[in-house]
Design an enzyme around this catalytic site. Sequence first.
Site, mmCIF file in Angstrom:
data_model
loop_
_atom_site.group_PDB
_atom_site.id
_atom_site.type_symbol
_atom_site.label_atom_id
_atom_site.label_comp_id
_atom_site.label_asym_id
_atom_site.label_seq_id
_atom_site.Cartn_x
_atom_site.Cartn_y
_atom_site.Cartn_z
ATOM 1 N N HIS A 1 52.980 59.015 69.624
ATOM 2 C CA HIS A 1 52.902 60.010 70.681
ATOM 3 C C HIS A 1 54.219 60.769 70.747
ATOM 4 C CE1 HIS A 1 49.773 57.071 72.582
ATOM 5 N NE2 HIS A 1 49.348 57.665 71.490
HETATM 6 C C1 LIG Z 1 47.550 54.539 65.133
HETATM 7 C C2 LIG Z 1 47.392 55.711 66.044
HETATM 8 C C3 LIG Z 1 46.703 55.566 67.234
HETATM 9 C C4 LIG Z 1 46.542 56.657 68.096
HETATM 10 N N1 LIG Z 1 45.815 56.472 69.229
HETATM 11 C C5 LIG Z 1 45.694 57.487 70.107
HETATM 12 C C6 LIG Z 1 44.946 57.297 71.301
HETATM 13 O O1 LIG Z 1 44.348 56.248 71.531
HETATM 14 N N2 LIG Z 1 44.887 58.314 72.182
HETATM 15 C C7 LIG Z 1 45.524 59.489 71.967
HETATM 16 O O2 LIG Z 1 45.461 60.346 72.848
HETATM 17 N N3 LIG Z 1 46.204 59.720 70.811
HETATM 18 C C8 LIG Z 1 46.299 58.743 69.877
HETATM 19 N N4 LIG Z 1 46.972 58.954 68.708
HETATM 20 C C9 LIG Z 1 47.565 60.293 68.468
HETATM 21 C C10 LIG Z 1 46.556 61.257 67.850
HETATM 22 O O3 LIG Z 1 46.138 60.777 66.608
HETATM 23 C C11 LIG Z 1 47.210 62.628 67.709
HETATM 24 O O4 LIG Z 1 47.597 63.084 68.996
HETATM 25 C C12 LIG Z 1 46.290 63.680 67.113
HETATM 26 O O5 LIG Z 1 45.749 63.281 65.882
HETATM 27 C C13 LIG Z 1 47.092 64.973 66.938
HETATM 28 O O6 LIG Z 1 46.277 66.013 66.439
HETATM 29 P P1 LIG Z 1 46.946 67.156 65.557
HETATM 30 O O7 LIG Z 1 45.853 68.069 65.153
HETATM 31 O O8 LIG Z 1 48.116 67.696 66.275
HETATM 32 O O9 LIG Z 1 47.514 66.378 64.247
HETATM 33 P P2 LIG Z 1 46.726 65.544 63.160
HETATM 34 O O10 LIG Z 1 45.414 65.099 63.678
HETATM 35 O O11 LIG Z 1 47.634 64.497 62.637
HETATM 36 O O12 LIG Z 1 46.473 66.605 61.987
HETATM 37 C C14 LIG Z 1 47.526 67.253 61.308
HETATM 38 C C15 LIG Z 1 47.096 67.549 59.862
HETATM 39 O O13 LIG Z 1 47.985 68.503 59.290
HETATM 40 C C16 LIG Z 1 48.236 68.157 57.944
HETATM 41 N N5 LIG Z 1 49.513 68.768 57.519
HETATM 42 C C17 LIG Z 1 50.764 68.431 57.899
HETATM 43 N N6 LIG Z 1 51.673 69.225 57.327
HETATM 44 C C18 LIG Z 1 50.992 70.106 56.556
HETATM 45 C C19 LIG Z 1 51.380 71.188 55.714
HETATM 46 N N7 LIG Z 1 52.668 71.522 55.563
HETATM 47 N N8 LIG Z 1 50.407 71.876 55.045
HETATM 48 C C20 LIG Z 1 49.099 71.548 55.207
HETATM 49 N N9 LIG Z 1 48.673 70.522 55.988
HETATM 50 C C21 LIG Z 1 49.614 69.823 56.675
HETATM 51 C C22 LIG Z 1 48.266 66.643 57.964
HETATM 52 O O14 LIG Z 1 48.029 66.098 56.669
HETATM 53 C C23 LIG Z 1 47.145 66.331 58.952
HETATM 54 O O15 LIG Z 1 45.897 66.167 58.306
HETATM 55 C C24 LIG Z 1 47.119 57.913 67.787
HETATM 56 C C25 LIG Z 1 47.808 58.071 66.573
HETATM 57 C C26 LIG Z 1 47.936 56.982 65.696
HETATM 58 C C27 LIG Z 1 48.633 57.187 64.420
#
Ligand SMILES: Cc1cc2nc3c(=O)[nH]c(=O)nc-3n(C[C@H](O)[C@H](O)[C@H](O)COP(=O)(O)OP(=O)(O)OC[C@H]3O[C@@H](n4cnc5c(N)ncnc54)[C@H](O)[C@@H]3O)c2cc1C
Length: 584
Positions: free
Chosen positions: A513
Amino acid sequence: MAERLPPVDALLVGFGWTGAILGQELTDAGLNVLALERGAWRDTPTDFAPTFAQDELRYYFRHELFERLSHETLTVRNNIGQTALPMRQLGSFLPGSNVGGAGVHWNGQTWRFLPSDFVAHSHNLQRYGKLQQDMTIQDWGVSYDELEPHYDRFEYICGISGQAGNLRGAIQAGGNPFEGPRARPYPNPPMAMSYPPTLFAEAARSLGYKPFPQPSANMSQAYTNPLGVQLGPCTYCGFCEKFGCGNYSKATAQTTILPVLMRKPNFTLRTESEVLKINLDSTGKRAVSVTYVDAAGREYEQPADLIVLTAYILHNVRLLLLSGIGKPYDPVAGTGVVGRNYAYQITSSVNVFYDDKLLNPFIGAGAHGMLIDEFNGDNFDHSGLGFIGGGFIGIVQTGGRPIEMHATPEGTPKWGSAFKKAIARNYLRSTSVVTHGAVMSHRGNYLDLDPTYRDVYGRPLLRMTFDFTDNEHKMSDYLTDKATDLAKAMKPREIKVNKRQGSWDVVPYQTTHNTGGAVMGTDPSTSVVNRYLQSWDVSNLFVLGSGAFPQNPGYNPTGTVAALAYWAADAIRTRYLKAPGPLA
Ligand SMILES: Cc1cc2nc3c(=O)[nH]c(=O)nc-3n(C[C@H](O)[C@H](O)[C@H](O)COP(=O)(O)OP(=O)(O)OC[C@H]3O[C@@H](n4cnc5c(N)ncnc54)[C@H](O)[C@@H]3O)c2cc1C
Ligand code: SF4
């Protein structure tokens, strides 16, 4: 020399939760949308089949689902007096990679923040008169009421299982009485409760608290979401947190949005395409394209009218810094914005051991538990306590994964026959009361580019400078004392209190987080994006994700990350596309 490709209307950098949401919303608006994801395609039948989805060694310990640090990592230090070193093994947090991002291996604990969380600065100042000197907390520029329909949208896309606590202002029995008013109930009833959360709830009630079930993206029953995508009931398999679900029971991009989005003719996903930079025109005020490399190392320039960073906070902030967008934060002068107000969370636990109760810890799910919210946010009077903020307390029974989970009582050796004996005695008879606390933003905690270490392409790594301050330690100790009282009220044989002490440590897993660094607000001198998550400097660039949080409240972030994504998408659809330019 990069090959220049035909332009698209909108380009998404990264394809996890926020990428999927924006893809669905912007294609609905009629745009031709391209998503570039650095990782490979990933889906339930091919990657999380129930026959191997529970391979703890492969997935958790050998990190198959997570970011590959040999390719990209970050450097870490606790304060500016130290030299940051690269994180060579994942520990404290586990960023995702490949399609679905960290949303594949998340737990599914799906919260709304408190109405007062969105005005943390003005609210705390008004109630307590002053703030700790180096605290840089801010109001968000968006209110709970504005986000409510967007929280609702995400909860219905995911099929969240839960019990409403506040329906249109009327407090509901059995729900969280502290939550902001919601327009309608959760789409699914709460999950069935296993023994340890039930024991916690009884103890909490005996102390006068109001326990409620964890709002959960693990399905309590079969569900069809508003896009027509079906999810199956959770089997409480216990390999959920840090694992993919083989059962279509955990809401992820793959199980909620992608079955519809991937079929749309105006959507394209290009996997194994890593974005290195956002390119600006000669004025520096308009993004014209991104540069990316494919798996074979070929370089491309992809032009687009609208660019949305959906690559997770750490990569979004790094891309801004590498592309020279926005003024980098300087903690000494206190000027600049990109990287400012990085924050994390602070957790602690109290292990509870019984002799006379079999707790079957292997029954569990990522977001299956009973909690109390009496000590979260500003739900209690902080006068004289010396800190602001708080967190939730409870038992979330995520599963008794045998390599990871083996709590032993105080004084147990770390190896040898006494260690094995203690595990055998306690594995079925132990549980844990956890605290999950906020971290305020402070002047010395920030993100910038590392002066020494570089990635495989020769670009500077992101550098994280972070430590818990007095505020966080006092708050966490306070929560841990409350958790200890609750653990004792569960009438165990013995307990073990695990306070979070000393500096932030990158080794043990805490939470994924991470927040801040590209914060939202109403003043360009203290925020990177406006209240619609639009860059102040480059109006055809939007930056999504938890990087927008000005500080980190005491809840898991993704409910709010997603609500903000729907809020930004709505602003793009209803206002920006009609008159491209600054929205605030
Ligand atoms: C073990 C674990 C448990 C969790 N449990 C919870 C929970 O219970 N409740 C909660 O609210 N949140 C939880 N989270 C957090 C949650 O997963 C994230 O808040 C959420 O996935 C964020 O979404 P996002 O789209 O910002 O990033 P992400 O879902 O991580 O997606 C980002 C994507 O961008 C890609 N990327 C990065 N850099 C580049 C680049 N330069 N070029 C192209 N692609 C790129 C990555 O490969 C990835 O696929 C947890 C996280 C983990 C790891
Ligand atoms: S606990 Fe439920 S939601 Fe989680 S992985 Fe197992 S079946 Fe899927």
